[in-house]
Design a protein around this motif. Structure first.
Motif, PDB file in Angstrom:
ATOM      1  N   PRO A 265       0.815  -1.224   0.000  1.00 10.39           N
ATOM      2  CA  PRO A 265       0.000   0.000   0.000  1.00 10.39           C
ATOM      3  C   PRO A 265       0.844   1.267   0.000  1.00 10.39           C
ATOM      4  O   PRO A 265       1.930   1.310   0.580  1.00 10.39           O
ATOM      5  CB  PRO A 265      -0.820  -0.129   1.287  1.00 10.39           C
ATOM      6  N   ILE A 266       0.324   2.277  -0.660  1.00 12.89           N
ATOM      7  CA  ILE A 266       0.920   3.617  -0.652  1.00 12.89           C
ATOM      8  C   ILE A 266       0.006   4.495   0.190  1.00 12.89           C
ATOM      9  O   ILE A 266      -1.180   4.636  -0.119  1.00 12.89           O
ATOM     10  CB  ILE A 266       1.032   4.196  -2.073  1.00 12.89           C
ATOM     11  N   THR A 267       0.536   5.047   1.255  1.00 16.14           N
ATOM     12  CA  THR A 267      -0.306   5.846   2.143  1.00 16.14           C
ATOM     13  C   THR A 267      -0.403   7.301   1.666  1.00 16.14           C
ATOM     14  O   THR A 267      -1.475   7.802   1.381  1.00 16.14           O
ATOM     15  CB  THR A 267       0.231   5.801   3.577  1.00 16.14           C
ATOM     16  N   VAL A 268       0.722   7.948   1.560  1.00 17.19           N
ATOM     17  CA  VAL A 268       0.734   9.363   1.172  1.00 17.19           C
ATOM     18  C   VAL A 268       1.561   9.578  -0.092  1.00 17.19           C
ATOM     19  O   VAL A 268       1.130  10.221  -1.044  1.00 17.19           O
ATOM     20  CB  VAL A 268       1.279  10.244   2.307  1.00 17.19           C
ATOM     21  N   LYS A 269       2.751   9.014  -0.096  1.00 18.94           N
ATOM     22  CA  LYS A 269       3.656   9.218  -1.222  1.00 18.94           C
ATOM     23  C   LYS A 269       4.651   8.065  -1.274  1.00 18.94           C
ATOM     24  O   LYS A 269       4.812   7.309  -0.306  1.00 18.94           O
ATOM     25  CB  LYS A 269       4.410  10.545  -1.067  1.00 18.94           C
ATOM     26  N   THR A 270       5.311   7.930  -2.417  1.00 15.53           N
ATOM     27  CA  THR A 270       6.322   6.885  -2.561  1.00 15.53           C
ATOM     28  C   THR A 270       7.245   7.223  -3.716  1.00 15.53           C
ATOM     29  O   THR A 270       6.884   7.993  -4.614  1.00 15.53           O
ATOM     30  CB  THR A 270       5.664   5.509  -2.804  1.00 15.53           C
ATOM     31  N   ILE A 271       8.446   6.657  -3.669  1.00 15.76           N
ATOM     32  CA  ILE A 271       9.411   6.793  -4.757  1.00 15.76           C
ATOM     33  C   ILE A 271       9.572   5.423  -5.402  1.00 15.76           C
ATOM     34  O   ILE A 271       9.850   4.438  -4.710  1.00 15.76           O
ATOM     35  CB  ILE A 271      10.775   7.297  -4.243  1.00 15.76           C
ATOM     36  N   PRO A 272       9.393   5.289  -6.704  1.00 22.09           N
ATOM     37  CA  PRO A 272       9.511   3.976  -7.349  1.00 22.09           C
ATOM     38  C   PRO A 272      10.934   3.440  -7.304  1.00 22.09           C
ATOM     39  O   PRO A 272      11.896   4.188  -7.491  1.00 22.09           O
ATOM     40  CB  PRO A 272       9.062   4.258  -8.788  1.00 22.09           C
ATOM     41  N   VAL A 273      11.053   2.159  -7.048  1.00 19.79           N
ATOM     42  CA  VAL A 273      12.369   1.526  -6.975  1.00 19.79           C
ATOM     43  C   VAL A 273      13.099   1.646  -8.315  1.00 19.79           C
ATOM     44  O   VAL A 273      14.294   1.916  -8.376  1.00 19.79           O
ATOM     45  CB  VAL A 273      12.235   0.042  -6.566  1.00 19.79           C
ATOM     46  N   ALA A 274      12.353   1.472  -9.406  1.00 14.19           N
ATOM     47  CA  ALA A 274      12.955   1.558 -10.740  1.00 14.19           C
ATOM     48  C   ALA A 274      13.182   2.995 -11.182  1.00 14.19           C
ATOM     49  O   ALA A 274      13.927   3.246 -12.128  1.00 14.19           O
ATOM     50  CB  ALA A 274      12.069   0.846 -11.758  1.00 14.19           C
ATOM     51  N   GLY A 275      12.535   3.934 -10.496  1.00 16.86           N
ATOM     52  CA  GLY A 275      12.629   5.328 -10.886  1.00 16.86           C
ATOM     53  C   GLY A 275      11.410   5.817 -11.639  1.00 16.86           C
ATOM     54  O   GLY A 275      11.238   7.012 -11.843  1.00 16.86           O
ATOM     55  N   TYR A 276      10.531   4.886 -12.035  1.00 11.80           N
ATOM     56  CA  TYR A 276       9.335   5.257 -12.786  1.00 11.80           C
ATOM     57  C   TYR A 276       8.265   4.183 -12.624  1.00 11.80           C
ATOM     58  O   TYR A 276       8.555   3.043 -12.234  1.00 11.80           O
ATOM     59  CB  TYR A 276       9.654   5.463 -14.268  1.00 11.80           C
ATOM     60  N   PHE A 277       7.021   4.573 -12.913  1.00 15.17           N
ATOM     61  CA  PHE A 277       5.874   3.687 -12.762  1.00 15.17           C
ATOM     62  C   PHE A 277       5.291   3.284 -14.109  1.00 15.17           C
ATOM     63  O   PHE A 277       5.514   3.934 -15.128  1.00 15.17           O
ATOM     64  CB  PHE A 277       4.759   4.379 -11.959  1.00 15.17           C
ATOM     65  N   GLU A 278       4.502   2.205 -14.039  1.00 13.54           N
ATOM     66  CA  GLU A 278       3.731   1.756 -15.192  1.00 13.54           C
ATOM     67  C   GLU A 278       2.342   1.346 -14.706  1.00 13.54           C
ATOM     68  O   GLU A 278       2.225   0.629 -13.710  1.00 13.54           O
ATOM     69  CB  GLU A 278       4.412   0.570 -15.877  1.00 13.54           C
ATOM     70  N   ILE A 279       1.319   1.834 -15.388  1.00 15.33           N
ATOM     71  CA  ILE A 279      -0.049   1.419 -15.075  1.00 15.33           C
ATOM     72  C   ILE A 279      -0.508   0.486 -16.185  1.00 15.33           C
ATOM     73  O   ILE A 279      -0.635   0.903 -17.346  1.00 15.33           O
ATOM     74  CB  ILE A 279      -0.991   2.632 -14.964  1.00 15.33           C
ATOM     75  N   GLU A 280      -0.700  -0.787 -15.839  1.00 15.47           N
ATOM     76  CA  GLU A 280      -1.044  -1.772 -16.864  1.00 15.47           C
ATOM     77  C   GLU A 280      -2.459  -1.588 -17.387  1.00 15.47           C
ATOM     78  O   GLU A 280      -2.727  -1.741 -18.580  1.00 15.47           O
ATOM     79  CB  GLU A 280      -0.874  -3.187 -16.308  1.00 15.47           C
ATOM     80  N   ASN A 281      -3.385  -1.277 -16.494  1.00 16.69           N
ATOM     81  CA  ASN A 281      -4.767  -1.087 -16.920  1.00 16.69           C
ATOM     82  C   ASN A 281      -5.488  -0.192 -15.912  1.00 16.69           C
ATOM     83  O   ASN A 281      -4.955   0.137 -14.852  1.00 16.69           O
ATOM     84  CB  ASN A 281      -5.501  -2.428 -17.052  1.00 16.69           C
ATOM     85  N   PHE A 282      -6.707   0.169 -16.274  1.00 14.85           N
ATOM     86  CA  PHE A 282      -7.507   1.051 -15.422  1.00 14.85           C
ATOM     87  C   PHE A 282      -8.809   0.342 -15.003  1.00 14.85           C
ATOM     88  O   PHE A 282      -9.841   0.993 -14.830  1.00 14.85           O
ATOM     89  CB  PHE A 282      -7.829   2.344 -16.176  1.00 14.85           C
ATOM     90  N   ASN A 283      -8.715  -0.958 -14.832  1.00 12.25           N
ATOM     91  CA  ASN A 283      -9.897  -1.735 -14.479  1.00 12.25           C
ATOM     92  C   ASN A 283     -10.439  -1.412 -13.092  1.00 12.25           C
ATOM     93  O   ASN A 283     -11.601  -1.700 -12.790  1.00 12.25           O
ATOM     94  CB  ASN A 283      -9.588  -3.238 -14.554  1.00 12.25           C
ATOM     95  N   THR A 284      -9.586  -0.821 -12.247  1.00 16.19           N
ATOM     96  CA  THR A 284     -10.018  -0.522 -10.871  1.00 16.19           C
ATOM     97  C   THR A 284     -10.481   0.926 -10.720  1.00 16.19           C
ATOM     98  O   THR A 284     -10.649   1.404  -9.609  1.00 16.19           O
ATOM     99  CB  THR A 284      -8.857  -0.817  -9.892  1.00 16.19           C
ATOM    100  N   VAL A 285     -10.648   1.631 -11.861  1.00 12.63           N
ATOM    101  CA  VAL A 285     -11.173   2.994 -11.827  1.00 12.63           C
ATOM    102  C   VAL A 285     -12.669   2.932 -12.158  1.00 12.63           C
ATOM    103  O   VAL A 285     -13.061   2.406 -13.200  1.00 12.63           O
ATOM    104  CB  VAL A 285     -10.450   3.892 -12.857  1.00 12.63           C
TER     105      VAL A 285
END
Length: 289
Positions: A265-285
């Motif tokens: 879980p991300i509570t307030v903020k986080t820094i990605p381990v790889a340096g960047y994020f990827e969103i595979e899909n938006f099924n939970t929106v």
């Protein structure tokens, strides 16, 4: 810092009006104001405008030159994290370094070839808690998407860094696939603008998904993802009345197991381990009223 053109002209006209010889020649009294004695289209005023502009331009050039020199000195302090970042971005895949040098010989190559060889498009360098160790995160680019270097590329980069780094400095190079980001969120929509599937009634695209992707793209490499900032960004989207992130989780690629970790879980903020994020899909929106 360069003075304004008006400041320069005022300085010139002030000296002009205080000169006793000119006072006698033109017939104005001591303490007279230039603008009250000469019109804007007078020869004197036009000449002073030209001179003031030339002086302003010269001062601006000096300011810009000083800024460039200061930046060059700041970035070329060898051994600093910024220096390691600049050296990482300067890596040229397929090129060899000059003997006993950290420079490349690009003689005979055109600019497009040189630029294409610079495969590291994103990099951050941070000092680790352990002394004499720097963590260097890198990523390449394919189209608009960030991606890790392949095995051959990262091997060449590691060899390059071993040759240019300072003796005794340990490097921890992170070249991971993107951290996966999962957002469970509710979008309170304007029914006149966005339908129940998140599609813009006017344009036929999905503005919320587009806004999330643009926000992720705009995040500084290895920068913090702040959930409240993302919500504020979504609230500015046309047709979005409000946004609520119920649960946000992320997963990073574990090089030890060659697999992704469990979502945390991300509570307030986080820094990605790889340096960047990827969103595979938006099924939970989900879109609610």
């Amino acid at each position: 810092m360069a003075r304004t053109i008006k400041e320069i002209k005022d300085s010139i006209t002030g000296l002009f009006m205080s000169n006793a010889v000119l006072q006698a020649a033109y017939g104005f009294e001591a303490g007279a104001v230039f603008e009250n004695e000469f019109s804007k289209v007078s020869v004197e005023s036009i000449l002073f405008d030209i001179v003031a502009f030339a002086i302003w331009l010269l001062e601006s050039i000096f300011d810009n030159h000083k800024k460039e020199i200061d930046t060059a000195l700041y970035e070329q302090k060898s051994g600093t994290p910024r220096w390691y970042r600049n050296m990482s971005l300067a890596f040229q895949y397929g090129f060899d370094l000059l003997v006993d040098s950290d420079k490349y010989d690009n003689t005979g190559y055109i600019d497009d070839q040189i630029e294409a060889s610079k495969i590291i498009k994103y990099c951050s360098v941070k000092e680790s808690i352990e002394s004499n160790r720097l963590t260097i995160k890198v990523a390449g680019e394919s189209g608009d998407a960030l991606e890790p270097l392949d095995d051959t590329q990262i091997t060449a980069f590691l060899q390059y860094m071993s040759e240019v780094k300072y003796a005794g400095v340990k490097l921890n190079v992170v070249n991971n696939p993107a951290d996966k980001l999962l957002l469970n969120m509710q979008i309170y929509r304007d029914v006149l603008v966005i339908d129940q599937n998140g599609v813009s009634i006017l344009n036929g695209d999905k503005p919320v998904e587009k806004a999330i992707r643009s926000y992720m793209k705009a995040l500084p490499f290895d920068g913090e993802l702040v959930l409240n900032d993302l919500i504020a960004h979504l609230r500015a989207v046309e047709g979005v009345n409000n946004a609520n992130i119920t649960v946000a989780t992320s997963s990073y690629y574990n090089t030890a197991t060659n697999s992704y970790s469990a979502f945390q879980p991300i509570t307030v903020k986080t820094i990605p381990v790889a340096g960047y994020f990827e969103i595979e899909n938006f099924n939970t929106v989900t879109y609610v009223v």
